[in-house]
Structures are given as C-alpha cells and as structure tokens.
Scaffold this active site. Structure first.
Site, PDB file in Angstrom:
ATOM      1  N   ASP A   1       9.007  -9.882  10.339  1.00  0.00           N
ATOM      2  CA  ASP A   1       8.554 -10.798   9.164  1.00  0.00           C
ATOM      3  C   ASP A   1       8.356 -12.300   9.608  1.00  0.00           C
ATOM      4  O   ASP A   1       7.602 -12.702   9.182  1.00  0.00           O
ATOM      5  CB  ASP A   1       9.708 -10.719   7.963  1.00  0.00           C
TER       6      ASP A   1
ATOM      7  N   HIS B   1      -6.170   0.252   2.612  1.00  0.00           N
ATOM      8  CA  HIS B   1      -4.920   0.866   3.588  1.00  0.00           C
ATOM      9  C   HIS B   1      -4.701   2.333   3.578  1.00  0.00           C
ATOM     10  O   HIS B   1      -4.162   2.794   4.387  1.00  0.00           O
ATOM     11  CB  HIS B   1      -3.645   0.039   3.060  1.00  0.00           C
TER      12      HIS B   1
ATOM     13  N   GLU C   1       0.845  -1.363  -0.017  1.00  0.00           N
ATOM     14  CA  GLU C   1       0.122  -0.011  -0.168  1.00  0.00           C
ATOM     15  C   GLU C   1       0.834   1.258  -0.366  1.00  0.00           C
ATOM     16  O   GLU C   1       0.527   2.091   0.699  1.00  0.00           O
ATOM     17  CB  GLU C   1      -1.060  -0.135   1.386  1.00  0.00           C
TER      18      GLU C   1
ATOM     19  N   GLU D   1      -4.028  -4.476   9.076  1.00  0.00           N
ATOM     20  CA  GLU D   1      -4.288  -5.524   8.406  1.00  0.00           C
ATOM     21  C   GLU D   1      -5.624  -5.919   8.713  1.00  0.00           C
ATOM     22  O   GLU D   1      -6.677  -6.393   7.563  1.00  0.00           O
ATOM     23  CB  GLU D   1      -3.362  -6.747   8.286  1.00  0.00           C
TER      24      GLU D   1
ATOM     25  N   HIS E   1      -8.147  -4.060  -1.436  1.00  0.00           N
ATOM     26  CA  HIS E   1      -7.443  -4.273   0.045  1.00  0.00           C
ATOM     27  C   HIS E   1      -6.264  -3.189   0.101  1.00  0.00           C
ATOM     28  O   HIS E   1      -6.258  -2.323   1.306  1.00  0.00           O
ATOM     29  CB  HIS E   1      -6.747  -5.440   0.137  1.00  0.00           C
ATOM     30  N   GLU E   2      -5.586  -2.965  -0.756  1.00  0.00           N
ATOM     31  CA  GLU E   2      -4.711  -1.991  -0.829  1.00  0.00           C
ATOM     32  C   GLU E   2      -5.106  -0.473  -0.559  1.00  0.00           C
ATOM     33  O   GLU E   2      -4.543   0.302   0.061  1.00  0.00           O
ATOM     34  CB  GLU E   2      -3.327  -2.149  -1.787  1.00  0.00           C
TER      35      GLU E   2
ATOM     36  N   TYR F   1      -4.679 -10.624   9.931  1.00  0.00           N
ATOM     37  CA  TYR F   1      -5.878 -10.598   8.668  1.00  0.00           C
ATOM     38  C   TYR F   1      -7.235 -10.993   8.966  1.00  0.00           C
ATOM     39  O   TYR F   1      -7.996 -10.169   9.197  1.00  0.00           O
ATOM     40  CB  TYR F   1      -5.277 -11.048   7.299  1.00  0.00           C
TER      41      TYR F   1
HETATM   42  N1  BES Z   1       0.883  -4.357   3.718  1.00  0.00           N
HETATM   43  C1  BES Z   1       0.579  -5.736   3.265  1.00  0.00           C
HETATM   44  C2  BES Z   1       2.171  -6.603   2.793  1.00  0.00           C
HETATM   45  C3  BES Z   1       2.771  -6.774   4.116  1.00  0.00           C
HETATM   46  C4  BES Z   1       2.737  -6.875   5.410  1.00  0.00           C
HETATM   47  C5  BES Z   1       4.334  -6.594   3.772  1.00  0.00           C
HETATM   48  C6  BES Z   1       3.463  -6.961   6.216  1.00  0.00           C
HETATM   49  C7  BES Z   1       5.287  -6.642   4.693  1.00  0.00           C
HETATM   50  C8  BES Z   1       4.904  -6.886   6.004  1.00  0.00           C
HETATM   51  C9  BES Z   1      -0.271  -5.908   1.968  1.00  0.00           C
HETATM   52  O1  BES Z   1      -1.203  -4.977   2.225  1.00  0.00           O
HETATM   53  C10 BES Z   1      -0.903  -7.142   2.111  1.00  0.00           C
HETATM   54  O2  BES Z   1      -1.674  -7.387   3.003  1.00  0.00           O
HETATM   55  N2  BES Z   1      -0.728  -7.798   1.032  1.00  0.00           N
HETATM   56  C11 BES Z   1      -1.286  -9.168   0.858  1.00  0.00           C
HETATM   57  C12 BES Z   1      -2.785  -8.787  -0.041  1.00  0.00           C
HETATM   58  C13 BES Z   1      -3.935  -9.271   0.565  1.00  0.00           C
HETATM   59  C14 BES Z   1      -4.220  -9.939   1.849  1.00  0.00           C
HETATM   60  C15 BES Z   1      -5.144  -8.859  -0.426  1.00  0.00           C
HETATM   61  C16 BES Z   1      -0.553  -9.804  -0.059  1.00  0.00           C
HETATM   62  O3  BES Z   1       0.547  -9.332  -0.478  1.00  0.00           O
HETATM   63  O4  BES Z   1      -0.905 -11.271  -0.218  1.00  0.00           O
HETATM   64 ZN    ZN Z   2      -2.633  -5.394   3.785  1.00  0.00          ZN
END
Ligand code: BES
Ligand code: ZN
Length: 635
Positions: A406, A328, A300, A347, A324-325, A414
C-alpha cells in the site's frame, strides 16, 4: 527467504499443444505457453504461504458478524492439495485470534505454530498435514486489529438506524479477517454461510441475495476461483434495484433511487465491454454504494463492485469509475497480476479498458478529455515522487520488497500504464491491438501474469512481426526505467482548448458569469479549476464561487479540486465546507490532497490536526494509515 508461487498449470493447453492440426504459428505459441505454464515459481514477498508445496483450492466459510463487539467469529474449512507431499501447509494471518485448528485425518484439535514476522505481513500459521489430508479447518475471531474491516455506527450511515460493515481486502488485508494464502497468485473457490443481526442483509463477492430475509442467515457461492484480495463482505440495511439484464445496484434504502438513476448506463457498459474484449464471465455485475467512509473510489470485488457514494453526482457524470471497476472483470479478476509489483498489469490495463468503454458510450471527445486529465495526473505524480526521493517508484514494474504494498501504491501503474497501452494501440493500429487484447484475456483467463511473461507474450504475438513497431514503442524503457519516455502519446482536445480560452478571458478581466461554460461537462470543469492560478486574491475566488458555486457543488471531484486550489490561498469562505467534506468522506484520494492543501495554508498544521482529530474515528484503517504519516499523528 524465497517464497514461490505457482503459475496455474493449464492441463488443457498441454493437451491442445499435443494436437497435430495447428498452424506452425499456433504451435509456436502453444510451445511457449507449455513452457511458461509449467511451474514458473514467482517470488511474492508479501505472503508467507508456500502454495507451490501445498495449496488451498476451496474455502468453506461459516461466520457470524457481531456488531456489539465489532468482530467476526468464524470457522474456515479449506480443501487443500498437497502438491509436493509436504508435512506443513502455511497460511497468512494478521491480528487474528485463532481458537482451534483441525484436520480431516486427525481426531481432535491440532497443534500448529505461528511465526510473527512483521507488522504489515502479520503472522505465518504453520499447520501440520499428511499426504492423506484433504481438509483443514480453523476456528477463529477477528480483533480490533482487523484493518480490512470497517464497522460503522448508525450515525455514519445514510439511514442512521442500523450499523454497517464492509471489508477492503486489497492488497494484503484479507489476512486480517480470514486466514488464507494471501497473495494474488493463489486462486480458490468458496462458499459461505454468514449470520448477521435480523433486519440486515449480507453480501459477498459471490452469488448474492437481493432482499433481507427473516432469519439473518445468508448463503453464498463463488464457483470461479478467485484470489484472496477479492474476498469481500458487506452487511447493512441494504436494498436492491435491478438495472439491466445482468446488472443492478445495492445501497441503503435512502440512496437506492439516486444510485439507480446514476448508474443507469451500467448494462450498456457491460454490453460495450463484452463487444470490445469478449464475454463477461462472472454472471451478474452489481454495484453496492457504500457509506462515505469507504477509503477508495471503487473496488472490483467479483460480481459486486464496492463503490463510494461520492460518485453520485446527480447527473451521471462520474460513472467512469464504474467502467473502471467493470473493466477489472477482465484485467485483474480474470488475468491477475502475479504479485503487487506487477500491479500495472491490473490497473494500467483497466484504465485503458475504462477509457475505451467511455469512448464507445460518450464519444471520442469525452474519452480524450479523460485521457488528458490522466496525463496531468501522471506528470504531477512523477514530479511529486521525484521530489520525495522516490524516483524508482516511477517504474511500471516496481520494487516492493520490504515495503507494505500500500505504501508503494501510486498513480504510476494507472496513468503510465494507460499511456504505454495507448502508445501500443497508436503504433500497431486499433484493430490488431484489440484482437491481441481479446486473445490475451481469453488465453490467460483465471491465471496469473507477471510483467516478464506479459512482455514475452506481447513480443511473440504482436511486436515481433515488425521491428519498426518495437523501435517506436521501446516497451522495456516504459516498464523498467523511471520517468516518462519521450514517445508518450500526445492527446489534444478542442474541448479543452475552448476551456483554456475562457480561462484566458477571465484572467484578462472578463466576469466569471459571462464566460461561455453552458455545455461543459465534469472533465471541462476539472480542467478549468486545475488551471486556475496557484495564487489568487480573495475577490477572485469569491467571484468564481458566486458564479459557479464550487464550494458547495454536489460533484465531489470538482469540489475537491476547488478545495485544493483555494485552501492554500486562505479562502476562508470554503472552511466550513472543506471541514464537512473531510469529516464525512473517507476516500483517500480526496483526503490526501485536501489535507496537504490545509498544511500549505496560514492556518496550517493546527487546522489540519484539529480536523483530523475529529474526523479520524470515521476513517477506514487504510486512510488512517496514510494520514497518520502525512500529519505526524501519534495515538
Ligand atoms: N483495485 C483498485 C483499488 C485498490 C488498488 C485498492 C490497490 C487497494 C490497492 C480500484 O480498482 C481502483 O483503482 N480504484 C480507483 C478508481 C479509479 C482509478 C477510477 C479509486 O479508488 O480511486
Ligand atoms: Zn483499478
């Protein structure tokens, strides 16, 4: 060691709280905020900065991208505020080559200290300052240890002619390409001048150009303060196509038409989101479709979401990711989790908001199917975490002390986050809940939020009104205890029931090609594939494949779910396709389950390792990090 963050002090709400014409309820809230918005030091175990003492307010970044050496050469000039009148400002860095440090109230280069603390936290840079210091500057280069950066060779792009670079800063990787106070609790504005090879375009999480220029120098401005994890840069042979009033899409020219077709609903999504929870505050909302090695589905970055090309299915069926993005832009970018232990505030809220956008655009049936898939993911994630001895990570508020954030990232924030918010909605009613959320996003815009602070606000503004609401929700149990509380909402879907009926018919001997699947959309197909028996004969898999073409289907979600099912059943007919997928795609969410499936198959570890050997150079460090562990890979 205790590190503290400041919760933004909102002078305006201070002044407002002193006014006399408010109702007593308003007064009470403002009083609460007054206390809360004063210095509430937050412990962020993932940053060495001490922003409550001296803090970066603005960054002026001058950089050059060197594709030959695969590094960025830059000078970062920071406007600082010495809040406590201290003699040192601390920044985070990791694997950076610091060339020179300077200060506006000091002639020549400056001595500074570095303290190397840990692999994933990197190095603390301690720079001497005085009360008079307004600016500090650091000249530096990135190194091959810059885990946020992925430099791609031309063969890894769609066009095959130009190299490509993109960043991924969340959670704590910004410090690998920019010295900064790298915690989500510190916000700063920025401007940048970036030089790239002629014939390429540079984009950031800021105001962006829309076409390649002659000299390869691009200027950026981000006037709204953002945390470092939202710093982003992409460079490549990139084209732009406008979609709606404030929306558009960037991609390599080879992909731009497909991308524009796929994301045709983007403007509608922005309008829908605004109607739900208030004004979109970031000006433009564009998406860049990156090469397939991007390790996430989406990221995002403000004004410019980074996205995987694996959502281009050709039929607009995977665009929930864009919702989703986009969501955010409120939950995360506007109201930001104070530390990574509070990530469910980013999330969980975003999955909830995403589902509401999807409901508005595609209807309740569709949104409910997505919610059930999320429930299935949640159940599976909890089981898996338990089996790994990580039950503690099934709490919404997680403990990440001593761990790379991470490593602590799971599906829990989520999906469990989503179900808690859905429960609150169902309990208090949509109208009250929506009003609450809208107010929450407004009141805390450009501020950080801790779990504790959110719960206090939720109680004060909503749940205190009726004790039976509190009893029905038991919010503390959801947030601070493990597993899934027994009051988790049950979602039912007649569409999924129809899928289950067809599956039963197939199991009972009906031919796959005779099943009633005509109007199925992606969620129905996913439900069908997920419910296939864990053990299947070759002939059964072949029959399904002949009828529906799962092995080579253009829809990455369905294809990945299929691989997950058939690889452990040694369905060799999918081997070539699964290998191709693993070599081309770098999205961790797909890679992990597919490699796990291979480990379960007869070819097992040997095949997994052979593919990984070949694919690994294509993966971003984020995916490599996870897969090295999964496959016991040693360099
Ligand atoms: N912000 C996240 C990606 C992220 C989270 C990167 C934590 C590093 C650390 C992004 O918004 C996300 O949640 N992406 C998901 C998409 C989804 C749930 C629709 C993905 O990448 O799968
Ligand atoms: Zn996200």
């Amino acid at each position: 060691m205790n590190l503290y963050k400041i919760i933004g002090i909102s002078t305006l709400s201070f002044l407002l709280a002193c006014g006399s014409a408010e109702s007593s309820k308003e007064k009470q809230t403002q009083d609460m905020n007054k206390v809360e918005k004063q210095i509430s030091p937050i412990n962020d175990p993932h940053s060495y900065a001490k922003p409550h003492e001296a803090v970066v307010k603005h960054l002026d970044w001058k950089a050059e991208v060197d594709f030959e050496r695969k590094i960025i050469l830059a000078t970062a000039t920071y406007t600082i505020e010495n809040i406590k009148g201290v003699d040192t400002i601390y920044l985070d860095s990791r694997n950076l080559l610091i060339k020179e440090v300077g200060r506006d109230d000091h002639e020549g280069s400056l001595g500074y200290e570095t303290h190397n603390k840990s692999d994933f936290l990197g190095t603390q840079i301690a720079i001497p300052i005085t009360q008079a210091t307004k600016e500090i500057s650091i000249k530096y280069e990135t190194t091959q240890g810059a885990d946020a950066l992925q430099f791609l060779d031309p063969v890894q792009t769609a066009g095959k002619k130009h190299p490509f670079l993109f960043t991924q800063s969340q959670a704590i990787l910004a410090r690998t390409w920019l010295p900064c106070q790298d915690g989500p609790g510190v916000r700063f504005t920025y401007e940048a001048e970036v030089k790239v090879p002629k014939g390429m375009l540079a984009l950031m999480s800021a105001s962006n150009p829309t076409a390649i220029n002659d000299n390869g120098i691009y200027n950026f401005k981000m006037d709204q303060a953002v945390p470092s994890y939202l710093m982003a840069l992409a460079v490549g042979n990139i084209a732009y196509q406008q979609i709606g009033e404030v929306t558009g899409v960037y991609a390599e020219p080879e992909l731009i038409d497909a991308a524009a077709y796929e994301f045709a609903e983007m403007q509608n999504m922005v309008d829908t989101a605004e109607a739900l929870y208030g004004e979109y505050r970031w000006g433009k909302y564009d998406v860049i479709v990156l090469p397939p090695s991007f390790p996430f589905g989406g990221m995002e970055n403000p004004r410019l979401t980074f996205a995987t090309p694996t959502i281009i299915a050709g039929d607009r069926s995977l665009t929930a990711l864009i919702a989703h993005e986009l969501a955010h832009s409120w939950s995360g970018n506007l109201v930001t989790n104070a530390t990574w232990a509070d990530i469910w505030l980013n999330e969980g809220f975003t999955v909830y908001f995403e589902n509401r956008i999807m409901e508005e655009i595609y209807g309740k049936d569709f949104a409910n199917m997505l919610a059930i898939l999320s429930y299935q993911d949640l159940k599976e994630e909890i089981e898996w975490l338990k089996s790994e001895g990580r039950e503690a990570d099934t709490r919404l508020k997680v403990d990440l002390e001593g761990r790379d954030p991470d490593d602590g990232l799971t599906g829990i924030p989520y999906d469990k986050g989503y179900y808690l918010l859905r429960l609150i909605e169902e309990t208090v009613g949509r109208e009250r809940w929506d009003a609450f959320l809208k107010q929450y996003f407004n009141e805390y815009a450009f501020e950080v939020m801790t779990t504790k602070r959110f719960l206090a606000y939720l109680n004060a503004e909503l749940l205190d009104e009726k004790p039976e609401w509190k009893e029905a929700i038991r919010v503390e149990e959801w947030v601070y205890e493990t597993g899934l509380p027994d009051n988790c909402p049950k979602v039912s879907s007649t569409k999924f029931q129809a899928v289950e009926k067809q599956l039963t018919a197939w199991k009972g001997g009906q031919f796959a090609r005779e099943l009633e699947t005509e109007n199925w959309m992606t969620p129905e197909w996913l439900h069908f594939v997920r419910l296939l028996p864990d053990t299947m004969e070759f002939a059964q898999m072949q029959e399904l494949d002949k009828a529906y073409g799962f092995t080579t289907i253009g829809n990455s979600e369905i294809q990945a779910a299929w691989f997950e099912k058939v690889i452990p059943n040694n369905y060799e007919a999918s081997d070539a396709a699964s290998k191709k997928f693993l070599i081309e795609v770098g999205r961790r969410k797909f890679l992990v389950p597919i490699y796990k499936a291979i480990l379960k198959s007869a070819a097992g570890k040997e095949r997994a390792e052979a593919i990984y050997q070949e694919a690994r150079p294509n993966y971003h460090a984020v995916s490599r990090e996870t897969l090295d562990k999964l496959l016991g890979y040693q360099q």
